[in-house]
Design an enzyme around this catalytic site. Structure first.
Site, PDB file in Angstrom:
ATOM      1  CD  GLN A  17      -2.850   1.334   2.353  1.00  0.00           C
ATOM      2  OE1 GLN A  17      -3.428   2.376   2.553  1.00  0.00           O
ATOM      3  NE2 GLN A  17      -3.056   0.289   3.108  1.00  0.00           N
ATOM      4  CD  GLU A 139      -1.882   2.190   8.207  1.00  0.00           C
ATOM      5  OE1 GLU A 139      -1.584   2.440   7.038  1.00  0.00           O
ATOM      6  OE2 GLU A 139      -2.002   3.071   9.079  1.00  0.00           O
ATOM      7  CG  ASP A 168       0.532   0.967   4.628  1.00  0.00           C
ATOM      8  OD1 ASP A 168       1.740   0.934   4.900  1.00  0.00           O
ATOM      9  OD2 ASP A 168      -0.208  -0.018   4.746  1.00  0.00           O
ATOM     10  N   GLY A 247      -8.323  20.312  19.809  1.00  0.00           N
ATOM     11  CA  GLY A 247      -7.979  21.722  19.621  1.00  0.00           C
ATOM     12  C   GLY A 247      -8.569  22.544  20.750  1.00  0.00           C
ATOM     13  N   GLY A 248      -8.659  23.826  20.553  1.00  0.00           N
ATOM     14  CA  GLY A 248      -9.151  24.718  21.600  1.00  0.00           C
ATOM     15  C   GLY A 248     -10.669  24.812  21.665  1.00  0.00           C
TER      16      GLY A 248
HETATM   17  N1  COA Z   1      11.841 -10.069  -9.333  1.00  0.00           N
HETATM   18  C1  COA Z   1      12.465 -10.855  -8.454  1.00  0.00           C
HETATM   19  N2  COA Z   1      12.451 -10.632  -7.109  1.00  0.00           N
HETATM   20  C2  COA Z   1      11.740  -9.581  -6.679  1.00  0.00           C
HETATM   21  C3  COA Z   1      11.049  -8.738  -7.557  1.00  0.00           C
HETATM   22  C4  COA Z   1      11.112  -9.016  -8.947  1.00  0.00           C
HETATM   23  N3  COA Z   1      10.474  -8.273  -9.834  1.00  0.00           N
HETATM   24  N4  COA Z   1      10.442  -7.790  -6.826  1.00  0.00           N
HETATM   25  C5  COA Z   1      10.738  -8.035  -5.539  1.00  0.00           C
HETATM   26  N5  COA Z   1      11.515  -9.109  -5.439  1.00  0.00           N
HETATM   27  C6  COA Z   1      12.074  -9.727  -4.242  1.00  0.00           C
HETATM   28  C7  COA Z   1      13.126  -8.842  -3.601  1.00  0.00           C
HETATM   29  O1  COA Z   1      14.350  -8.980  -4.241  1.00  0.00           O
HETATM   30  C8  COA Z   1      13.122  -9.385  -2.195  1.00  0.00           C
HETATM   31  O2  COA Z   1      13.813 -10.615  -2.157  1.00  0.00           O
HETATM   32  P1  COA Z   1      14.974 -10.952  -1.097  1.00  0.00           P
HETATM   33  O3  COA Z   1      14.381 -10.760   0.257  1.00  0.00           O
HETATM   34  O4  COA Z   1      15.303 -12.379  -1.425  1.00  0.00           O
HETATM   35  O5  COA Z   1      16.108 -10.024  -1.321  1.00  0.00           O
HETATM   36  C9  COA Z   1      11.658  -9.652  -2.009  1.00  0.00           C
HETATM   37  O6  COA Z   1      11.060  -9.816  -3.267  1.00  0.00           O
HETATM   38  C10 COA Z   1      11.028  -8.425  -1.346  1.00  0.00           C
HETATM   39  O7  COA Z   1      10.460  -8.864  -0.289  1.00  0.00           O
HETATM   40  P2  COA Z   1      10.015  -7.996   0.973  1.00  0.00           P
HETATM   41  O8  COA Z   1      10.007  -6.553   0.730  1.00  0.00           O
HETATM   42  O9  COA Z   1      10.829  -8.497   2.106  1.00  0.00           O
HETATM   43  O10 COA Z   1       8.512  -8.501   1.010  1.00  0.00           O
HETATM   44  P3  COA Z   1       7.699  -9.094   2.221  1.00  0.00           P
HETATM   45  O11 COA Z   1       6.380  -9.478   1.646  1.00  0.00           O
HETATM   46  O12 COA Z   1       8.421 -10.154   2.969  1.00  0.00           O
HETATM   47  O13 COA Z   1       7.538  -7.822   3.193  1.00  0.00           O
HETATM   48  C11 COA Z   1       6.839  -5.621   3.758  1.00  0.00           C
HETATM   49  C12 COA Z   1       6.570  -6.864   2.936  1.00  0.00           C
HETATM   50  C13 COA Z   1       5.793  -4.593   3.386  1.00  0.00           C
HETATM   51  C14 COA Z   1       6.708  -5.946   5.255  1.00  0.00           C
HETATM   52  C15 COA Z   1       8.251  -5.099   3.458  1.00  0.00           C
HETATM   53  O14 COA Z   1       8.409  -4.937   2.090  1.00  0.00           O
HETATM   54  C16 COA Z   1       8.570  -3.776   4.147  1.00  0.00           C
HETATM   55  O15 COA Z   1       8.808  -3.718   5.358  1.00  0.00           O
HETATM   56  N6  COA Z   1       8.609  -2.684   3.392  1.00  0.00           N
HETATM   57  C17 COA Z   1       8.987  -1.379   3.856  1.00  0.00           C
HETATM   58  C18 COA Z   1       7.903  -0.723   4.662  1.00  0.00           C
HETATM   59  C19 COA Z   1       6.617  -0.634   3.930  1.00  0.00           C
HETATM   60  O16 COA Z   1       6.507  -0.077   2.873  1.00  0.00           O
HETATM   61  N7  COA Z   1       5.582  -1.175   4.576  1.00  0.00           N
HETATM   62  C20 COA Z   1       4.237  -0.934   4.173  1.00  0.00           C
HETATM   63  C21 COA Z   1       3.748  -1.825   3.156  1.00  0.00           C
HETATM   64  S1  COA Z   1       2.118  -1.353   2.811  1.00  0.00           S
END
Ligand code: COA
Length: 426
Positions: A17, A139, A168, A247-248
Site C-alpha cells: 500500500q 500499517e 501506509d 484543539g481549543g
Molecule cells: N523479481 C524478483 N524478485 C523480486 C522482484 C522481482 N520483480 N520484486 C521483488 N523481489 C524480491 C526482492 O528482491 C526481495 O527478495 P529478497 O528478500 O530475497 O532479497 C523480495 O522480493 C522483497 O520482499 P520484501 O520486501 O521483504 O517482502 P515481504 O512481503 O516479505 O515484506 C513488507 C513486505 C511490506 C513488510 C516489506 O516490504 C517492508 O517492510 N517494506 C517497507 C515498509 C513498507 O513499505 N511497509 C508498508 C507496506 S504497505
C-alpha cells in the site's frame, strides 16, 4: 489539456500500500508510471482479499490506477539487464521493499546514481536510521510506533488503531511530495537525489498535536481534555482522548435519532466559542448565554460532560442530516458520521471525481477513489489498474527498442515470464 507531471517517467517498484499510493498519485498528475512486478506473481495484493475469483482484488485495483504493468524477474541476469536499461530511461524510481532488499539486488543508491545521475531514487521504510531500521513494517506497526495508537481510544481502554491508513497512505503522500520537490530541484541542480520517508516519521508528523500536548503536559493539566473537567488526574504521557476535539474548541460525538438501530446515527458537535449563543438558542437553553457557569469557555470546561449530555438530548430528536442542516444555518461546526455505504452512494462525491466508477476486463465495474487534489490545469482522469504484465511487450518494444525476437527470448528464459516447467512424462 496537459497534466502537471506529463513527461515524467516513474519506475514503480512498489508493492502493497504505502509505495503504490505514492506512485498512483504521481500517475494521476500525469506521470507515466511503469510498475515492475515479479513474473507470474505480481504485487502480493493482487491476490489478497479477493472478492471476484480470478480477478485482481480491490486491494490492488484501488491502489494502482493509471499505471502500466510489466513483469520482470530481477533475480534473472537478463531481467536485471532490462531493469538497468529502464533505470537509464526513467526520472524517478520508487520502492518500498524490506530494508536491504534493493541492496541485495545490487541496486544501491550509488549504483543507481551511476547508471542515471538524474534519477530520483525514493523509498519508504518502516523506520529511519536507528535501532529498528532493519524491521519490516505494516500499517498498524507504524500507527503504534508513530504515536497514534497511544493517543487514540477511550480513557481507561486499550490503545486503538484508526481506520485511516496514516502509516501506509500517509507515508505515500509524504514521499510523493518529496519526489515532486526533488524533481523541482533537479531543474536547477541537474542531478537526482535520494528521497526517503520512514512510516514512523510520517505518522508522527500527522500526530504532531499530541507531541505539542506532551510538552504542555509538563507544565500542567491539559484543560481542554474532558478528563480535566471530570477531575481525573493526568499521568506522565498524553492520554487517550476519546472523541475530544484535540484543539481549543471542545467537541464530542453525540447520538442522533435512530441511534438504537443505526450504528452510524451520530454527529460530531463542536461547541465553538463564537457561536455559543446560537448553540444555546438551538438546544433551548437561552439562559446559558449569560449564566456565569456557562457563558465563557473557561467556565464551561469543568462542565463539558453535562453540556454535551444536554446537547445530545437535542441531537437525539433529529436525524444526523437534519441536525447538520439546522446547525449549519447558524455556522455551528458539526459533522455527521457517514458510513462507507453512504460515502459510496454519495452523488456529490461522484460529481467531483473523488469517488469514481471504472470498468475492468476481469472484474467489471468497481468503485475507486479519484485524486483528492483538484488542479485547474491538470485534470486527473482515473483509469483502471493494469493486468499483470499487460504492458511488458509494449514497454520493451517502444521504450527500450527490443525486437520481437528479443522479447520472445526474454520470455523463454524466464526474465519476463514464469519459466514453463516441462510437461510431466506420461
Ligand atoms: N523479481 C524478483 N524478485 C523480486 C522482484 C522481482 N520483480 N520484486 C521483488 N523481489 C524480491 C526482492 O528482491 C526481495 O527478495 P529478497 O528478500 O530475497 O532479497 C523480495 O522480493 C522483497 O520482499 P520484501 O520486501 O521483504 O517482502 P515481504 O512481503 O516479505 O515484506 C513488507 C513486505 C511490506 C513488510 C516489506 O516490504 C517492508 O517492510 N517494506 C517497507 C515498509 C513498507 O513499505 N511497509 C508498508 C507496506 S504497505
Amino acid at each position: 489539456m496537459s497534466q502537471a507531471l506529463k513527461g515524467v517517467r516513474i519506475l514503480d517498484f512498489t508493492h502493497v500500500q504505502s509505495g503504490p499510493t505514492c506512485t498512483q498519485l504521481l500517475a494521476w498528475f500525469g506521470a507515466d508510471c511503469i510498475k515492475v512486478e515479479r513474473p507470474g506473481v505480481g504485487d502480493i495484493t493482487r491476490g489478497q482479499l479477493v472478492d471476484v475469483p480470478g480477478a485482481d482484488s480491490l486491494y490492488f485495483t484501488m491502489l494502482n490506477s493509471n499505471k502500466r504493468s510489466i513483469t520482470l524477474d530481477t533475480k534473472n541476469k537478463k531481467g536485471m539487464e532490462v531493469l538497468e536499461r529502464l533505470i537509464k530511461e526513467c526520472d524517478v524510481m520508487v520502492e518500498n521493499f524490506a530494508p536491504g532488499a534493493m541492496d541485495r539486488m545490487g541496486l544501491t543508491w550509488e549504483r543507481v546514481h551511476e547508471l542515471n545521475p538524474r534519477m530520483i531514487y525514493a523509498s519508504v521504510k518502516g523506520f529511519g536510521p536507528g535501532p529498528y531500521e532493519e524491521c519490516k513494517v505494516y500499517e498498524n506497526v507504524a500507527q503504534c510506533t508513530g504515536g497514534a495508537a497511544s493517543t487514540t481510544g477511550f480513557l481507561g481502554g486499550p490503545p486503538l488503531v484508526t481506520g485511516a491508513q496514516i502509516g501506509d497512505s500517509g507515508t505515500g503522500l509524504h514521499l510523493a511530495l518529496g519526489i515532486v520537490a526533488a524533481l523541482y530541484q533537479r531543474n536547477t541542480s541537474g542531478k537526482g537525489q535520494r528521497v526517503t520517508c520512514a512510516m514512523q516519521d510520517g505518522v508522527l508528523n500527522l500526530c504532531r498535536v499530541k507531541l505539542r500536548d506532551q510538552q504542555r503536559l509538563e507544565k500542567g493539566p491539559l484543560t481542554e481534555y474532558s478528563q480535566y473537567g471530570e477531575n481525573i488526574p493526568f499521568g506522565e504521557a498524553v492520554p487517550r482522548a476519546g472523541n475530544d476535539s484535540g484543539g481549543g474548541q471542545p467537541g464530542w460525538i453525540l447520538k442522533c435519532k435512530g441511534w438504537e438501530t443505526d450504528p452510524d446515527a451520530y454527529i460530531y458537535f463542536i461547541t465553538q466559542a463564537p457561536v455559543w449563543n446560537e448553540i444555546c438558542d438551538v438546544i433551548g437553553e437561552p439562559t446559558w448565554k449569560t449564566d456565569p457557569d456557562y457563558a465563557t469557555p473557561k467556565a464551561r470546561l469543568p462542565r463539558l460532560k453535562a453540556i454535551f449530555a444536554r446537547i445530545e438530548e437535542w441531537t437525539m430528536s433529529k436525524t444526523k442530516l437534519e441536525a447538520m442542516d439546522i446547525l449549519n444555518e447558524f455556522d455551528i461546526p458539526c459533522g455527521p458520521i457517514l458510513s462507507m455505504k453512504e460515502i459510496a452512494e454519495d452523488q456529490s462525491l461522484r460529481a467531483t471525481g473523488t469517488v469514481v466508477e471504472v470498468d475492468h476486463p476481469k472484474r467489471g465495474k468497481y468503485l475507486t477513489v479519484g485524486n483528492p487534489i483538484k488542479m485547474s490545469d491538470s485534470p486527473a482522469d482515473v483509469k483502471r489498474s493494469p493486468l499483470l504484465g499487460e504492458h511488458t511487450d509494449e514497454v520493451l518494444r517502444d521504450l527500450l527498442g527490443y525486437s520481437v525476437d528479443e522479447i520472445a527470448m526474454l520470455k523463454q528464459i524466464g526474465a519476463t515470464a514464469p519459466v514453463k516447467k516441462p510437461a510431466a512424462a506420461e
